[in-house]
Enzyme design. Structure first.
Site, PDB file in Angstrom:
ATOM      1  N   LEU A  65      -0.049   3.272   6.310  1.00 45.97           N
ATOM      2  CA  LEU A  65      -0.217   1.919   6.835  1.00 45.97           C
ATOM      3  C   LEU A  65      -1.458   1.843   7.710  1.00 45.97           C
ATOM      4  O   LEU A  65      -1.965   2.858   8.173  1.00 45.97           O
ATOM      5  CB  LEU A  65       1.035   1.555   7.648  1.00 45.97           C
ATOM      6  CG  LEU A  65       2.313   1.496   6.792  1.00 45.97           C
ATOM      7  CD1 LEU A  65       3.559   1.635   7.654  1.00 45.97           C
ATOM      8  CD2 LEU A  65       2.339   0.208   5.978  1.00 45.97           C
ATOM      9  N   LYS A 171      -6.933  14.511  13.664  1.00 45.50           N
ATOM     10  CA  LYS A 171      -7.612  13.479  12.863  1.00 45.50           C
ATOM     11  C   LYS A 171      -8.612  12.688  13.713  1.00 45.50           C
ATOM     12  O   LYS A 171      -9.747  12.426  13.297  1.00 45.50           O
ATOM     13  CB  LYS A 171      -6.542  12.545  12.280  1.00 45.50           C
ATOM     14  CG  LYS A 171      -7.049  11.280  11.647  1.00 45.50           C
ATOM     15  CD  LYS A 171      -7.757  11.527  10.337  1.00 45.50           C
ATOM     16  CE  LYS A 171      -8.337  10.241   9.781  1.00 45.50           C
ATOM     17  NZ  LYS A 171      -9.135  10.451   8.596  1.00 45.50           N
ATOM     18  N   LYS A 246     -11.786   1.527  14.076  1.00 44.11           N
ATOM     19  CA  LYS A 246     -10.414   1.763  14.567  1.00 44.11           C
ATOM     20  C   LYS A 246     -10.279   3.207  15.058  1.00 44.11           C
ATOM     21  O   LYS A 246      -9.779   3.466  16.152  1.00 44.11           O
ATOM     22  CB  LYS A 246      -9.417   1.495  13.430  1.00 44.11           C
ATOM     23  CG  LYS A 246      -7.975   1.686  13.847  1.00 44.11           C
ATOM     24  CD  LYS A 246      -7.042   1.744  12.655  1.00 44.11           C
ATOM     25  CE  LYS A 246      -6.853   3.165  12.203  1.00 44.11           C
ATOM     26  NZ  LYS A 246      -5.810   3.349  11.198  1.00 44.11           N
TER      27      LYS A 246
HETATM   28  P1  NAD Z   1      -5.427  -0.479   3.083  1.00 42.72           P
HETATM   29  O1  NAD Z   1      -5.563  -1.707   3.928  1.00 42.72           O
HETATM   30  O2  NAD Z   1      -6.121  -0.426   1.766  1.00 42.72           O
HETATM   31  O3  NAD Z   1      -3.877  -0.172   2.815  1.00 42.72           O
HETATM   32  C1  NAD Z   1      -2.864  -0.416   3.743  1.00 42.72           C
HETATM   33  C2  NAD Z   1      -1.728  -1.090   2.988  1.00 42.72           C
HETATM   34  O4  NAD Z   1      -0.630  -1.266   3.879  1.00 42.72           O
HETATM   35  C3  NAD Z   1      -2.121  -2.475   2.468  1.00 42.72           C
HETATM   36  O5  NAD Z   1      -1.949  -2.510   1.060  1.00 42.72           O
HETATM   37  C4  NAD Z   1      -1.162  -3.409   3.206  1.00 42.72           C
HETATM   38  O6  NAD Z   1      -0.742  -4.511   2.424  1.00 42.72           O
HETATM   39  C5  NAD Z   1      -0.013  -2.477   3.517  1.00 42.72           C
HETATM   40  N1  NAD Z   1       0.837  -2.917   4.612  1.00 42.72           N
HETATM   41  C6  NAD Z   1       0.487  -3.380   5.841  1.00 42.72           C
HETATM   42  N2  NAD Z   1       1.588  -3.637   6.568  1.00 42.72           N
HETATM   43  C7  NAD Z   1       2.648  -3.335   5.787  1.00 42.72           C
HETATM   44  C8  NAD Z   1       4.054  -3.401   5.966  1.00 42.72           C
HETATM   45  N3  NAD Z   1       4.585  -3.834   7.106  1.00 42.72           N
HETATM   46  N4  NAD Z   1       4.847  -3.007   4.952  1.00 42.72           N
HETATM   47  C9  NAD Z   1       4.299  -2.562   3.797  1.00 42.72           C
HETATM   48  N5  NAD Z   1       2.994  -2.500   3.547  1.00 42.72           N
HETATM   49  C10 NAD Z   1       2.179  -2.878   4.552  1.00 42.72           C
HETATM   50  O7  NAD Z   1      -5.882   0.715   4.029  1.00 42.72           O
HETATM   51  P2  NAD Z   1      -6.210   2.225   3.578  1.00 42.72           P
HETATM   52  O8  NAD Z   1      -7.657   2.384   3.398  1.00 42.72           O
HETATM   53  O9  NAD Z   1      -5.270   2.625   2.494  1.00 42.72           O
HETATM   54  O10 NAD Z   1      -5.828   2.990   4.943  1.00 42.72           O
HETATM   55  C11 NAD Z   1      -4.488   3.299   5.278  1.00 42.72           C
HETATM   56  C12 NAD Z   1      -4.518   4.304   6.417  1.00 42.72           C
HETATM   57  O11 NAD Z   1      -5.218   5.464   5.994  1.00 42.72           O
HETATM   58  C13 NAD Z   1      -5.239   3.782   7.678  1.00 42.72           C
HETATM   59  O12 NAD Z   1      -4.527   4.227   8.802  1.00 42.72           O
HETATM   60  C14 NAD Z   1      -6.612   4.438   7.578  1.00 42.72           C
HETATM   61  O13 NAD Z   1      -7.212   4.617   8.840  1.00 42.72           O
HETATM   62  C15 NAD Z   1      -6.244   5.761   6.926  1.00 42.72           C
HETATM   63  N6  NAD Z   1      -7.331   6.413   6.183  1.00 42.72           N
HETATM   64  C16 NAD Z   1      -8.109   5.693   5.312  1.00 42.72           C
HETATM   65  C17 NAD Z   1      -9.123   6.348   4.615  1.00 42.72           C
HETATM   66  C18 NAD Z   1     -10.003   5.598   3.634  1.00 42.72           C
HETATM   67  O14 NAD Z   1     -11.020   6.184   3.195  1.00 42.72           O
HETATM   68  N7  NAD Z   1      -9.670   4.372   3.239  1.00 42.72           N
HETATM   69  C19 NAD Z   1      -9.359   7.722   4.814  1.00 42.72           C
HETATM   70  C20 NAD Z   1      -8.531   8.421   5.689  1.00 42.72           C
HETATM   71  C21 NAD Z   1      -7.510   7.745   6.359  1.00 42.72           C
END
Ligand code: NAD
Length: 295
Positions: A65, A171, A246
């Site tokens: 999330l 992280k 963030k």
């Molecule tokens: P994203 O916005 O693509 O995905 C997050 C998902 O969570 C969305 O699809 C959203 O609809 C869903 N969501 C939000 N609230 C919700 C709820 N209450 N119930 C169910 N679903 C819900 O973001 P992401 O890029 O996948 O990142 C997710 C996490 O991973 C973040 O914490 C980010 O910092 C971390 N992260 C991302 C990357 C990257 O390269 N994108 C790399 C490492 C870590």
């Protein structure tokens, strides 16, 4: 094979859930985005009606999330996943969130007789799709051992970092390095341009010399030298500047709380704040080079 509820199947969670399916697990997914759910259902997942539904009747719950508030909202309280799950369920939160929230949710899970680890990742969307993520895992040794086989279906490097919340600590420190190093590489390329240096020439030198780092060799902020980097795709994320900001904020509030000196972390945070409030609002974090060039 395990029955797994997966909550949050966005840019990262989506391909991670697909890798669990490929490994033969039975996966039930929930996301606020119907489109994100459909991609997983088309690949063989079951659609859950809510986060609570995803946590019911499974052995393991994985979540991916955006922020701490989402994690708290999904797990805690009477309508939360912890209350809905069967005793002994293993929770694996892979989101990048603050250490305090990770510890609060883990305490609630342990108090309810569940196992929980915080397991944030490094490796980006490419690593999620390839199943080569690094997982930084905080939590009791027993929970780490239980989580490891599941994490191995989504990643290559699974590291136990210590007690609950320590995965997030690792992280946040790693991403502060990333945020600073991307600014450093971007400043060097812009300086090189002004000095008449060709991008590829600077890349060939720095990538085999002491300037070598991931921001350069895996995610080069200029088009050309690393064909898979977002610079070759109009700086579409990838890892969004919003998410980088963030993580930089998480590092700075942790540094303030624990009295750690992070002068470069602070300066880089200010640059990402400026970028996100302008052209970087929807861009990849490596697009910060364009703001640096124009400054
Ligand atoms: P994203 O916005 O693509 O995905 C997050 C998902 O969570 C969305 O699809 C959203 O609809 C869903 N969501 C939000 N609230 C919700 C709820 N209450 N119930 C169910 N679903 C819900 O973001 P992401 O890029 O996948 O990142 C997710 C996490 O991973 C973040 O914490 C980010 O910092 C971390 N992260 C991302 C990357 C990257 O390269 N994108 C790399 C490492 C870590």
């Amino acid at each position: 094979m395990a029955k797994i509820g997966f909550i949050g199947v966005g840019n990262m969670g989506g391909p991670m859930a697909l890798n669990l399916l490929k490994a033969g697990h039975n996966v039930k997914v929930f996301d606020l985005s119907e489109e994100a759910v459909k991609i997983c259902v088309d690949a063989g997942a079951e659609a859950a009606e809510s986060a609570v539904d995803a946590a019911k009747g499974v052995n393991i719950v994985v979540s991916m999330l955006p922020k701490g508030d989402h994690v708290r909202g999904v797990y805690l309280g009477e309508g939360g996943a912890i209350a809905a799950a069967s005793e002994g369920t293993l929770f694996i939160d892979c989101s990048t969130i603050d250490v305090a929230t990770a510890r609060e949710v883990a305490d609630a899970a342990h108090g309810a007789g569940m196992m929980m680890v915080d397991a944030p990742v490094s490796g980006g969307v490419g690593g999620a799709a390839a199943g080569t993520l690094t997982f930084m895992v905080g939590g009791p040794a027993g929970a780490f051992e239980a989580a490891k086989p599941v994490l191995e279906a989504m990643g290559k490097n699974i590291v136990h970092t210590g007690a609950s919340g320590n995965g997030q600590a690792a992280k946040i420190c790693n991403n502060m390095i990333l945020g600073i190093s991307m600014v450093a590489v971007s400043e060097a390329f812009v300086l090189g341009e002004k000095l008449g240096l060709d991008h590829q020439t600077l890349y060939d030198i720095a990538s085999t010399a002491s300037g070598q780092c991931w921001s350069l060799t895996s995610y080069c902020p200029v088009p050309g030298p690393v064909p898979t980097s977002p610079a070759n795709n109009d700086y579409k994320p990838g890892f969004s500047a919003q998410n980088m900001l963030k993580d930089m904020h998480l590092s700075q509030s942790a540094a303030d709380g624990y009295d750690a000196s992070t002068a470069l972390g602070k300066a880089a945070t200010e640059l990402y704040e400026k970028y996100v409030s302008g052209d970087g609002e929807t861009a990849d974090f490596s697009g910060i080079i364009n703001m640096i060039r124009e400054s």
